[in-house]
Motif scaffolding. Structure first.
Motif, PDB file in Angstrom:
ATOM      1  N   GLU A 115     -11.686   4.952  -0.817  1.00  0.00           N
ATOM      2  CA  GLU A 115     -10.768   5.560   0.151  1.00  0.00           C
ATOM      3  C   GLU A 115      -9.561   4.673   0.446  1.00  0.00           C
ATOM      4  OE1 GLU A 115     -13.409   6.218   3.395  1.00  0.00           O
ATOM      5  OE2 GLU A 115     -14.469   7.874   2.403  1.00  0.00           O
ATOM      6  N   ARG A 116      -9.797   3.366   0.584  1.00  0.00           N
ATOM      7  CA  ARG A 116      -8.699   2.474   0.972  1.00  0.00           C
ATOM      8  C   ARG A 116      -7.886   1.958  -0.212  1.00  0.00           C
ATOM      9  NH1 ARG A 116     -11.529  -1.438   5.595  1.00  0.00           N
ATOM     10  NH2 ARG A 116     -12.191   0.272   6.966  1.00  0.00           N
ATOM     11  N   TYR A 117      -8.570   1.735  -1.335  1.00  0.00           N
ATOM     12  CA  TYR A 117      -7.908   1.053  -2.453  1.00  0.00           C
ATOM     13  C   TYR A 117      -8.048   1.807  -3.775  1.00  0.00           C
ATOM     14  CZ  TYR A 117      -8.155  -2.514   1.114  1.00  0.00           C
ATOM     15  OH  TYR A 117      -8.055  -3.201   2.307  1.00  0.00           O
ATOM     16  N   ARG A 118      -8.396   3.088  -3.687  1.00  0.00           N
ATOM     17  CA  ARG A 118      -8.570   3.924  -4.875  1.00  0.00           C
ATOM     18  C   ARG A 118      -9.528   3.273  -5.880  1.00  0.00           C
ATOM     19  NH1 ARG A 118      -2.541   5.681  -6.467  1.00  0.00           N
ATOM     20  NH2 ARG A 118      -1.865   4.062  -5.016  1.00  0.00           N
ATOM     21  N   GLY A 119     -10.541   2.589  -5.342  1.00  0.00           N
ATOM     22  CA  GLY A 119     -11.573   1.993  -6.171  1.00  0.00           C
ATOM     23  C   GLY A 119     -11.195   0.697  -6.844  1.00  0.00           C
ATOM     24  N   ASP A 120     -10.046   0.153  -6.490  1.00  0.00           N
ATOM     25  CA  ASP A 120      -9.499  -0.999  -7.208  1.00  0.00           C
ATOM     26  C   ASP A 120      -9.200  -2.140  -6.232  1.00  0.00           C
ATOM     27  OD1 ASP A 120      -8.126  -2.773  -8.792  1.00  0.00           O
ATOM     28  OD2 ASP A 120      -6.770  -1.283  -9.646  1.00  0.00           O
ATOM     29  N   LEU A 121      -9.999  -3.197  -6.286  1.00  0.00           N
ATOM     30  CA  LEU A 121      -9.796  -4.322  -5.367  1.00  0.00           C
ATOM     31  C   LEU A 121      -8.505  -5.088  -5.644  1.00  0.00           C
ATOM     32  CD1 LEU A 121     -13.482  -5.571  -5.160  1.00  0.00           C
ATOM     33  CD2 LEU A 121     -12.148  -4.553  -3.298  1.00  0.00           C
ATOM     34  N   ARG A 122      -7.905  -4.849  -6.784  1.00  0.00           N
ATOM     35  CA  ARG A 122      -6.589  -5.452  -7.021  1.00  0.00           C
ATOM     36  C   ARG A 122      -5.562  -4.888  -6.046  1.00  0.00           C
ATOM     37  NH1 ARG A 122      -6.001  -4.184 -13.310  1.00  0.00           N
ATOM     38  NH2 ARG A 122      -6.405  -2.133 -12.364  1.00  0.00           N
ATOM     39  N   ARG A 123      -5.783  -3.652  -5.599  1.00  0.00           N
ATOM     40  CA  ARG A 123      -4.883  -3.063  -4.602  1.00  0.00           C
ATOM     41  C   ARG A 123      -5.037  -3.775  -3.258  1.00  0.00           C
ATOM     42  NH1 ARG A 123      -2.499   1.606  -6.302  1.00  0.00           N
ATOM     43  NH2 ARG A 123      -3.386   2.556  -8.191  1.00  0.00           N
ATOM     44  N   LEU A 124      -6.256  -4.211  -2.942  1.00  0.00           N
ATOM     45  CA  LEU A 124      -6.458  -5.012  -1.727  1.00  0.00           C
ATOM     46  C   LEU A 124      -5.612  -6.269  -1.804  1.00  0.00           C
ATOM     47  CD1 LEU A 124      -9.790  -5.870   0.058  1.00  0.00           C
ATOM     48  CD2 LEU A 124      -8.278  -7.714  -0.681  1.00  0.00           C
ATOM     49  N   ARG A 125      -5.638  -6.903  -2.952  1.00  0.00           N
ATOM     50  CA  ARG A 125      -4.839  -8.120  -3.149  1.00  0.00           C
ATOM     51  C   ARG A 125      -3.355  -7.818  -2.990  1.00  0.00           C
ATOM     52  NH1 ARG A 125      -4.014 -11.325  -8.806  1.00  0.00           N
ATOM     53  NH2 ARG A 125      -3.487 -13.401  -7.965  1.00  0.00           N
ATOM     54  N   ALA A 126      -2.914  -6.683  -3.522  1.00  0.00           N
ATOM     55  CA  ALA A 126      -1.507  -6.312  -3.407  1.00  0.00           C
ATOM     56  C   ALA A 126      -1.130  -6.017  -1.954  1.00  0.00           C
ATOM     57  CB  ALA A 126      -1.210  -5.099  -4.282  1.00  0.00           C
ATOM     58  N   VAL A 127      -2.009  -5.310  -1.230  1.00  0.00           N
ATOM     59  CA  VAL A 127      -1.761  -5.022   0.188  1.00  0.00           C
ATOM     60  C   VAL A 127      -1.629  -6.322   0.973  1.00  0.00           C
ATOM     61  CG1 VAL A 127      -2.818  -4.078   2.283  1.00  0.00           C
ATOM     62  CG2 VAL A 127      -2.832  -2.746   0.168  1.00  0.00           C
ATOM     63  N   ALA A 128      -2.414  -7.320   0.595  1.00  0.00           N
ATOM     64  CA  ALA A 128      -2.373  -8.621   1.276  1.00  0.00           C
ATOM     65  C   ALA A 128      -1.196  -9.478   0.831  1.00  0.00           C
ATOM     66  CB  ALA A 128      -3.670  -9.377   1.012  1.00  0.00           C
ATOM     67  N   HIS A 129      -0.429  -8.994  -0.153  1.00  0.00           N
ATOM     68  CA  HIS A 129       0.709  -9.747  -0.700  1.00  0.00           C
ATOM     69  C   HIS A 129       0.282 -11.131  -1.197  1.00  0.00           C
ATOM     70  CE1 HIS A 129       3.389  -6.591   0.667  1.00  0.00           C
ATOM     71  NE2 HIS A 129       2.877  -6.688   1.879  1.00  0.00           N
ATOM     72  N   HIS A 130      -0.913 -11.185  -1.775  1.00  0.00           N
ATOM     73  CA  HIS A 130      -1.455 -12.428  -2.346  1.00  0.00           C
ATOM     74  C   HIS A 130      -1.589 -13.547  -1.309  1.00  0.00           C
ATOM     75  CE1 HIS A 130      -0.476 -11.364  -6.819  1.00  0.00           C
ATOM     76  NE2 HIS A 130      -0.821 -10.304  -6.119  1.00  0.00           N
ATOM     77  N   ASP A 131      -1.698 -13.162  -0.061  1.00  0.00           N
ATOM     78  CA  ASP A 131      -1.921 -14.130   1.027  1.00  0.00           C
ATOM     79  C   ASP A 131      -3.435 -14.314   1.170  1.00  0.00           C
ATOM     80  OD1 ASP A 131      -2.380 -15.447   3.412  1.00  0.00           O
ATOM     81  OD2 ASP A 131      -1.013 -14.221   4.590  1.00  0.00           O
ATOM     82  N   PRO A 132      -3.963 -15.515   0.908  1.00  0.00           N
ATOM     83  CA  PRO A 132      -5.420 -15.688   0.928  1.00  0.00           C
ATOM     84  C   PRO A 132      -6.068 -15.421   2.278  1.00  0.00           C
ATOM     85  CG  PRO A 132      -4.302 -17.806   0.710  1.00  0.00           C
ATOM     86  CD  PRO A 132      -3.273 -16.745   0.508  1.00  0.00           C
ATOM     87  N   VAL A 133      -5.374 -15.710   3.358  1.00  0.00           N
ATOM     88  CA  VAL A 133      -5.929 -15.435   4.682  1.00  0.00           C
ATOM     89  C   VAL A 133      -6.070 -13.937   4.882  1.00  0.00           C
ATOM     90  CG1 VAL A 133      -5.550 -15.653   7.168  1.00  0.00           C
ATOM     91  CG2 VAL A 133      -5.020 -17.573   5.662  1.00  0.00           C
ATOM     92  N   ARG A 134      -5.044 -13.202   4.492  1.00  0.00           N
ATOM     93  CA  ARG A 134      -5.086 -11.745   4.622  1.00  0.00           C
ATOM     94  C   ARG A 134      -6.112 -11.137   3.667  1.00  0.00           C
ATOM     95  NH1 ARG A 134      -5.324  -7.788   7.836  1.00  0.00           N
ATOM     96  NH2 ARG A 134      -4.207  -5.889   7.247  1.00  0.00           N
ATOM     97  N   GLU A 135      -6.219 -11.683   2.474  1.00  0.00           N
ATOM     98  CA  GLU A 135      -7.213 -11.191   1.519  1.00  0.00           C
ATOM     99  C   GLU A 135      -8.618 -11.331   2.086  1.00  0.00           C
ATOM    100  OE1 GLU A 135      -4.678 -12.123  -2.565  1.00  0.00           O
ATOM    101  OE2 GLU A 135      -6.195 -13.530  -1.881  1.00  0.00           O
TER     102      GLU A 135
END
Length: 222
Positions: A115-135
């Motif tokens: 639902e949030r990332y269309r099944g792809d955790l790489r989208r989570l990384r993109a949403v976080a803008h590669h910020d490790p704290v946000r990830e």
């Protein structure tokens, strides 16, 4: 009580190179490919959820393999599975405790990733803008994912997502202290020359030493 070894810096580096020399992290040592694709990342995530449970780590590995072998090798496929089927597969793999609750969590996890990332955790990384704290924060918002699970997942993913490094889970740090390699993820990163892939291999090997009680094999001492 286990005591830490005191060894010179060059000896520590040699031991670190030997431990990391397999060229595989923890998950890959047990048959889970770690690559930057949606299915692989999701398998590492549900393996991490199972590893964080109390009990023999081999049962967690067996459970994750059973889910994958059933064809639930991606968030989308696991999300479409039935609760009773997940319970059946997990029980058959040797899972103990409240298996129904674990099956619920894994189903919720899969559906939320879809639902949030269309099944792809790489989208989570993109949403976080590669910020490790946000990830880390976004991962911890997922069902069944606490700080321990985050550490276990990022222990593997740091080979692919270098911005999160250095990451070492508590098992790896326990082995590092006992072998005299350091007391923190930063200490281990220094031995891995700051390379996130090498660090993932080293940390994975250390976690395996601790879980499999392989200290005598590593040190040559009983």
């Amino acid at each position: 009580m286990a005591t830490s070894l005191i060894i010179p810096v060059e000896d520590r580096k040699r031991l670190a190179r030997r431990l990391a020399g397999t060229g595989r992290g923890f998950a890959e040592q047990y048959g889970f490919r770690v690559s930057n694709n949606p299915a692989s990342l999701f398998q590492v995530l549900y393996l991490s959820v199972l590893l964080a449970r109390r009990g023999d780590f081999r049962r967690a590995l067996d459970g994750a393999r059973a889910l994958r072998d059933e064809g639930w090798d991606s968030a989308a496929r696991l999300a479409r599975s039935l609760h009773e089927d997940r319970v059946r597969v997990l029980r058959a793999s040797g899972q103990r405790g409240d298996v129904a609750a674990v099956a619920d969590v894994l189903g919720d996890l899969a559906r939320t990733v879809v639902e949030r990332y269309r099944g792809d955790l790489r989208r989570l990384r993109a949403v976080a803008h590669h910020d490790p704290v946000r990830e880390r924060a976004l991962l911890a918002e997922l069902p069944g994912v606490d700080e321990q699970v985050v550490d276990l997942f990022l222990r593997e993913a740091q080979a692919l997502w270098p911005e999160v490094a250095p990451v070492a889970d508590r098992r790896a740090l326990a082995a590092a202290r006992r072998l005299g390699l350091g007391r923190s993820a930063d200490d281990l990163a220094g031995l891995a020359s700051g390379e996130s892939e090498q660090l993932a291999w080293l940390v994975g090997a250390l976690a395996r030493v601790e879980l499999e009680h392989r200290y005598a094999e590593v040190t040559g001492r009983p």
